[in-house]
Scaffold this motif. Structure first.
Motif, PDB file in Angstrom:
ATOM      1  N   HIS A 100      34.916 -31.013   5.209  1.00  0.00           N
ATOM      2  CA  HIS A 100      33.693 -31.636   4.685  1.00  0.00           C
ATOM      3  C   HIS A 100      34.070 -32.914   3.947  1.00  0.00           C
ATOM      4  CE1 HIS A 100      29.979 -32.078   2.244  1.00  0.00           C
ATOM      5  NE2 HIS A 100      29.419 -31.494   3.289  1.00  0.00           N
ATOM      6  N   GLN A 130      24.576 -33.125  -4.117  1.00  0.00           N
ATOM      7  CA  GLN A 130      23.880 -32.460  -3.022  1.00  0.00           C
ATOM      8  C   GLN A 130      24.712 -31.271  -2.552  1.00  0.00           C
ATOM      9  OE1 GLN A 130      20.939 -33.718  -2.133  1.00  0.00           O
ATOM     10  NE2 GLN A 130      20.400 -32.353  -0.446  1.00  0.00           N
ATOM     11  N   THR A 131      24.142 -30.069  -2.606  1.00  0.00           N
ATOM     12  CA  THR A 131      24.861 -28.861  -2.228  1.00  0.00           C
ATOM     13  C   THR A 131      24.840 -28.666  -0.712  1.00  0.00           C
ATOM     14  OG1 THR A 131      22.916 -27.444  -2.431  1.00  0.00           O
ATOM     15  CG2 THR A 131      24.228 -27.807  -4.423  1.00  0.00           C
ATOM     16  N   LEU A 132      25.639 -27.705  -0.233  1.00  0.00           N
ATOM     17  CA  LEU A 132      25.714 -27.440   1.201  1.00  0.00           C
ATOM     18  C   LEU A 132      24.433 -26.817   1.740  1.00  0.00           C
ATOM     19  CD1 LEU A 132      29.366 -26.068   1.431  1.00  0.00           C
ATOM     20  CD2 LEU A 132      28.548 -28.358   2.014  1.00  0.00           C
ATOM     21  N   ASP A 133      23.635 -26.185   0.877  1.00  0.00           N
ATOM     22  CA  ASP A 133      22.370 -25.601   1.316  1.00  0.00           C
ATOM     23  C   ASP A 133      21.187 -26.495   0.949  1.00  0.00           C
ATOM     24  OD1 ASP A 133      22.613 -25.207  -1.376  1.00  0.00           O
ATOM     25  OD2 ASP A 133      22.105 -23.084  -1.364  1.00  0.00           O
ATOM     26  N   SER A 134      21.456 -27.816   0.859  1.00  0.00           N
ATOM     27  CA  SER A 134      20.410 -28.845   0.712  1.00  0.00           C
ATOM     28  C   SER A 134      19.643 -28.755  -0.598  1.00  0.00           C
ATOM     29  CB  SER A 134      19.422 -28.781   1.898  1.00  0.00           C
ATOM     30  OG  SER A 134      20.099 -28.999   3.115  1.00  0.00           O
ATOM     31  N   ARG A 135      20.291 -28.282  -1.656  1.00  0.00           N
ATOM     32  CA  ARG A 135      19.704 -28.372  -2.992  1.00  0.00           C
ATOM     33  C   ARG A 135      20.381 -29.516  -3.738  1.00  0.00           C
ATOM     34  NH1 ARG A 135      21.210 -24.494  -6.119  1.00  0.00           N
ATOM     35  NH2 ARG A 135      22.869 -23.752  -4.746  1.00  0.00           N
ATOM     36  N   THR A 136      19.799 -29.916  -4.862  1.00  0.00           N
ATOM     37  CA  THR A 136      20.373 -30.995  -5.665  1.00  0.00           C
ATOM     38  C   THR A 136      20.675 -30.472  -7.060  1.00  0.00           C
ATOM     39  OG1 THR A 136      19.142 -32.692  -4.436  1.00  0.00           O
ATOM     40  CG2 THR A 136      20.058 -33.313  -6.566  1.00  0.00           C
TER      41      THR A 136
END
Length: 243
Positions: A100, A130-136
């Motif tokens: 990544h 930005q996290t891997l599960d699309s959260r901030t």
């Protein structure tokens, strides 16, 4: 002279070498292709031509559970090649984890680097991640919380989910660095190496800096140097009389 295989899949040929001497040669039956049985041309399958095997495309859906690791295997039992008289094989999927651009995985933890400006390290900062599960995530350091170059901090429960325990997560570990090169442009120049080399080191005593706890030191001195009148009387001292 040729003899039929009689369901054995093997055809026997007899060759007369000399009068009274016969050689027997066993080969795979050409009629049944070693299968031990013959199928008439009109009864043969139009797809496989009587070979009892055909090529077939099949789509398998691979489900990747949360927390699965690099090199972990997913097995589809009985979905491999099949042949008459043999058990079908398995299809084995081996996971290959890609790198990544921001995060590096270490078990259940995620590692990342963050470069700070000097004002952020001294006065606090708020940085979105930005996290891997699309959260901030809003990573926050409050004023007075000094972040030194090379410091490592972590955010609990923001790493990788644990395999078969998806509601439990590892840590997000952040390694900090500072933009010191940009800072040098706004500060006086450092002493040249020639100046330091010209110093007479025999005239100096080297002193290494260490962390100190002033409050602990003050309490330590207070214990030894402070006594009230009651303490003095209890230790058998001579009471001072004033006129």
């Amino acid at each position: 002279m040729c003899m039929p295989c009689h369901g054995t899949g093997v055809q026997v040929r007899m060759h007369q070498l000399l009068p009274g001497i016969v050689q027997q040669v066993s080969t795979v039956c050409l009629n049944c292709q070693g299968q031990g049985q013959r199928i008439s041309q009109k009864d043969r399958c139009k797809t496989c031509g009587g070979r009892k095997i055909m090529r077939q495309k099949k789509i398998l859906e691979v489900h990747i559970d949360k927390g699965m690791k690099d090199g972990q295997k997913i097995v589809f039992h009985g979905e491999g090649d099949q042949e008459p008289g043999l058990e079908p094989g398995d299809i084995i999927i081996v996971l290959d984890q890609q790198e990544h651009a921001v995060f590096t995985r270490r078990g259940e933890d995620l590692l990342m680097s963050m470069e700070l400006q000097l004002v952020e390290a001294l006065c606090g900062f708020k940085r979105p991640v930005q996290t891997l599960d699309s959260r901030t995530l809003l990573v926050t350091s409050h004023p007075g919380e000094l972040i030194k170059p090379g410091d490592t901090k972590c955010v609990l429960n923001e790493g990788m989910p644990m395999y078969r325990r998806p509601f439990e997560k590892g840590r997000l570990i952040i390694h900090f660095s500072h933009k010191l090169k940009e800072l040098e442009r706004y500060l006086p120049e450092k002493m040249n190496p020639e100046q330091t080399d010209s110093m007479d080191e025999d005239l100096y005593i080297y002193a290494d800096l260490e962390d100190c706890d002033l409050e602990s030191r003050r309490r330590h001195r207070h214990q030894f140097y402070y006594m009230d009148e009651d303490d003095c009387a209890s230790t058998g001292g001579v009471q001072c009389h004033t006129s």
